[in-house]
Design a protein around this motif. Sequence first.
Motif, short mmCIF file in Angstrom:
data_model
loop_
_atom_site.label_atom_id
_atom_site.label_comp_id
_atom_site.label_asym_id
_atom_site.label_seq_id
_atom_site.Cartn_x
_atom_site.Cartn_y
_atom_site.Cartn_z
N VAL A 478 85.03 52.59 98.91
CA VAL A 478 83.96 52.42 97.91
C VAL A 478 84.14 53.39 96.76
CG1 VAL A 478 81.47 52.47 97.53
CG2 VAL A 478 82.38 51.53 99.66
N SER A 479 84.54 54.62 97.06
CA SER A 479 84.73 55.62 96.00
C SER A 479 85.78 55.16 95.00
CB SER A 479 85.15 56.96 96.60
OG SER A 479 84.13 57.51 97.39
N GLU A 480 86.88 54.64 95.51
CA GLU A 480 87.96 54.23 94.60
C GLU A 480 87.56 52.99 93.81
OE1 GLU A 480 91.69 56.18 97.06
OE2 GLU A 480 91.62 54.01 96.79
N LEU A 481 86.89 52.05 94.44
CA LEU A 481 86.43 50.87 93.71
C LEU A 481 85.46 51.26 92.59
CD1 LEU A 481 85.86 48.09 96.41
CD2 LEU A 481 87.54 48.09 94.57
N VAL A 482 84.55 52.15 92.90
CA VAL A 482 83.59 52.60 91.89
C VAL A 482 84.30 53.26 90.73
CG1 VAL A 482 81.78 54.31 91.45
CG2 VAL A 482 81.59 52.78 93.42
N SER A 483 85.29 54.08 91.02
CA SER A 483 86.00 54.79 89.94
C SER A 483 86.80 53.84 89.07
CB SER A 483 86.93 55.86 90.53
OG SER A 483 88.03 55.27 91.21
N TRP A 484 87.24 52.71 89.62
CA TRP A 484 88.02 51.75 88.84
C TRP A 484 87.14 50.76 88.09
CZ3 TRP A 484 91.02 50.63 93.94
CH2 TRP A 484 91.93 51.67 94.19
N LEU A 485 86.06 50.32 88.71
CA LEU A 485 85.25 49.25 88.12
C LEU A 485 84.15 49.76 87.19
CD1 LEU A 485 86.69 47.62 90.43
CD2 LEU A 485 84.58 46.27 90.57
N LEU A 486 83.63 50.94 87.46
CA LEU A 486 82.47 51.42 86.71
C LEU A 486 82.87 52.58 85.80
CD1 LEU A 486 79.73 51.32 89.49
CD2 LEU A 486 80.59 49.47 88.04
N PRO A 487 82.33 52.63 84.59
CA PRO A 487 82.76 53.65 83.63
C PRO A 487 82.15 55.03 83.87
CG PRO A 487 81.05 52.28 82.64
CD PRO A 487 81.37 51.67 83.99
N ILE A 488 81.07 55.07 84.64
CA ILE A 488 80.36 56.34 84.84
C ILE A 488 80.35 56.73 86.31
CG2 ILE A 488 78.88 56.02 82.82
CD1 ILE A 488 76.66 55.07 84.71
N SER A 489 80.11 58.00 86.57
CA SER A 489 79.95 58.49 87.94
C SER A 489 78.56 58.11 88.45
CB SER A 489 80.14 60.00 87.99
OG SER A 489 81.41 60.38 87.51
N LEU A 490 78.48 57.79 89.73
CA LEU A 490 77.20 57.41 90.32
C LEU A 490 76.58 58.59 91.06
CD1 LEU A 490 78.10 53.91 91.84
CD2 LEU A 490 77.16 54.43 89.58
N ASP A 491 75.25 58.68 91.01
CA ASP A 491 74.61 59.71 91.84
C ASP A 491 74.62 59.24 93.29
OD1 ASP A 491 72.46 57.89 92.23
OD2 ASP A 491 71.31 58.75 90.59
N THR A 492 74.22 60.11 94.17
CA THR A 492 74.33 59.83 95.62
C THR A 492 73.53 58.60 96.02
OG1 THR A 492 74.64 62.18 96.07
CG2 THR A 492 73.98 60.79 97.92
N THR A 493 72.34 58.46 95.47
CA THR A 493 71.49 57.32 95.84
C THR A 493 72.13 56.00 95.45
OG1 THR A 493 69.49 58.65 95.60
CG2 THR A 493 69.23 56.26 95.54
N ARG A 494 72.67 55.95 94.24
CA ARG A 494 73.28 54.71 93.76
C ARG A 494 74.57 54.41 94.52
NH1 ARG A 494 72.26 49.79 91.96
NH2 ARG A 494 73.49 49.12 90.15
N PHE A 495 75.37 55.44 94.78
CA PHE A 495 76.60 55.24 95.55
C PHE A 495 76.28 54.74 96.95
CE2 PHE A 495 79.88 56.59 98.49
CZ PHE A 495 81.05 56.17 97.85
N ASP A 496 75.30 55.35 97.59
CA ASP A 496 74.93 54.94 98.95
C ASP A 496 74.41 53.51 98.99
OD1 ASP A 496 75.71 57.36 99.96
OD2 ASP A 496 73.68 58.21 100.11
N TYR A 497 73.81 53.08 97.90
CA TYR A 497 73.36 51.68 97.85
C TYR A 497 74.56 50.75 98.00
CZ TYR A 497 72.33 47.15 95.79
OH TYR A 497 72.25 45.80 95.57
N PHE A 498 75.60 50.98 97.22
CA PHE A 498 76.78 50.11 97.31
C PHE A 498 77.49 50.26 98.66
CE2 PHE A 498 76.55 50.44 92.58
CZ PHE A 498 76.44 49.08 92.32
N LYS A 499 77.57 51.48 99.14
CA LYS A 499 78.30 51.71 100.38
C LYS A 499 77.52 51.19 101.59
CE LYS A 499 79.87 55.38 103.48
NZ LYS A 499 79.82 56.82 103.75
N ASN A 500 76.26 51.57 101.71
CA ASN A 500 75.49 51.28 102.92
C ASN A 500 74.74 49.96 102.85
OD1 ASN A 500 76.31 53.76 104.05
ND2 ASN A 500 74.64 54.83 103.04
N ASP A 501 73.96 49.77 101.80
CA ASP A 501 73.12 48.58 101.72
C ASP A 501 73.94 47.31 101.50
OD1 ASP A 501 71.40 50.69 101.69
OD2 ASP A 501 70.07 49.87 100.16
#
Length: 547
Positions: A478-501
């Motif tokens: 998920v970390s690598e996908l986020v870094s490639w697809l999204l232009p900005i860094s995500l906070d923990t809550t937003r990252f956990d949404y994509f990873k967990n939810d």
Amino acid sequence: MASLVPISGVLGLQRAGHLLRRATMGPSVSEINTWANMTIQSAIVALMQPDTLQPFPKDPNTGTDWIYPNVIDPNQINNVWSPYTKSWWLENMRGSSLSLHARMMWFYYTHFPMIMTRIEWKPQFPIDYLRLIHFYALGNYKELAKAMCIDNAMLIHLDGRLNIKGSPQENFGREFLELFTVGKGSIQGPGNYTSFSEVDVQALTKLLTGWGEDSTFQSIDPVTNIPRGKVKSSDGVSASQHDVSQKIFSSAFSNTSIQTGSIINGNASISSVSTELDESIDMIFNSIFTAKHFCRRIYREFVYYKITPEIETDIIDPLAALLVSNNFDVMPVLEMLLSSEHFYDVDTPATSDNNIGAIIKSPVDLVIGTMRLFNLSVPLPSSALTNHYNLFGQLESQLSLQGLELFEPLDVAGHDAYFQEPHFQRNWISANYLANRYKFAEYIISGFNSGTSVLMKLDVLSFIANQVSNPSDAQVLVSELVSWLLPISLDTTRFDYFKNDVFLNLGVLNWTSEWQNYQNTSNEIVVRTQLELLILALMQSPEYQLY
């Protein structure tokens, strides 16, 4: 304070992605990873390398192009050429290198906009227009502006061919000043727009009389080797439709007077008409308003739409001075801007005035950028022309559904996102446009088809296996996908949404075991479903609509 001081050190993933999304038609994952290890100096050198256009589009009926000396197929109706030309340009974008070339072509299309339905009865003209902006994309803005005055397509599009002595047609002269060069400033009085006046429109219109399109393609520009318009003449020596009276401009242009230099039996010589054009271009480009207007357009293309007084003073003014000192060669300006602390948000606190992830992607950036990001294969015109046109016809429809009628802006000023205050690129988003952006993401996963043939489709399993460093680790994936697809860094809550939810379904799924099971048995149902859900959620996120 906004700063044009260049950054130092290697780019890193976020800066590399930011630079490549803004300066090219979009990077692939592997390209982001590679450029992350480059310095800004080496990156700029790479971006400055020229790109080439692909072979001209072909008519499926004949298997040949329709560029002179070839002729159009008499069995085709006029409006069939437009989608072929659009497909050709989109394929050029998709297949372009990591160079500023394709991005600057797009910029000049928005700066010198063209409505294709006005010229589709001469199908070579829009291709020559694209060839022209390609020729000057990494070159000289002043020379391009001059060439646009007598480009065949532009002479028809803005009625320059109808502008003759005794019957002036002001459309092109007005737009050349207001849109293409000095821009329209604040109103100082009746017909006085600070940077130009109605007097200047009238004088420039007289100066540009007597040019017409050349449908024989015999008038060739000696610099570009591209067909252009010609001076109307009944004898091949004198200009029968050119106004030879004195052209007197306003104080905005230092009350310059331009007079026809050579008159033969009451008509201007053909050479003197070209000389007058040269003199008018020099006059217009001697106005500081021209350089500033251009640099504002460049800033809005590459950085952000809002230009504050601070940005005007610290960014626009120095860039305009640099443009003038380089006689309107654009690359020094782009090098300074794209290397700057301001471009990478280093000059402001992390919580204010950020430029990274601040521009809404145009439909072209979304569609072509997504294809390039995932390195999607398409039917090639050299081997599958019918399927190629079928796919790109569907992609053109996707652009339309997202608010971009390619080559068909509603206004001669171009597409609203590039000039319409105060919203600019926010015009790309409405309820319908956003829904169609999300639908496009679904098509990337499910595939673009023609009957039983799959024309383009993302194979998520192959993509993940080939690109992610450790696909069995959900955090890494998920970390690598986020870094490639999204232009900005995500906070923990937003990252956990994509990873967990989204991806792990609140921890129910043991991803490591499922991936290992897939590797051992090739049973892909569970992992494919979860990966498709994750990538779709990322592409349908607000963050993916930005760059």
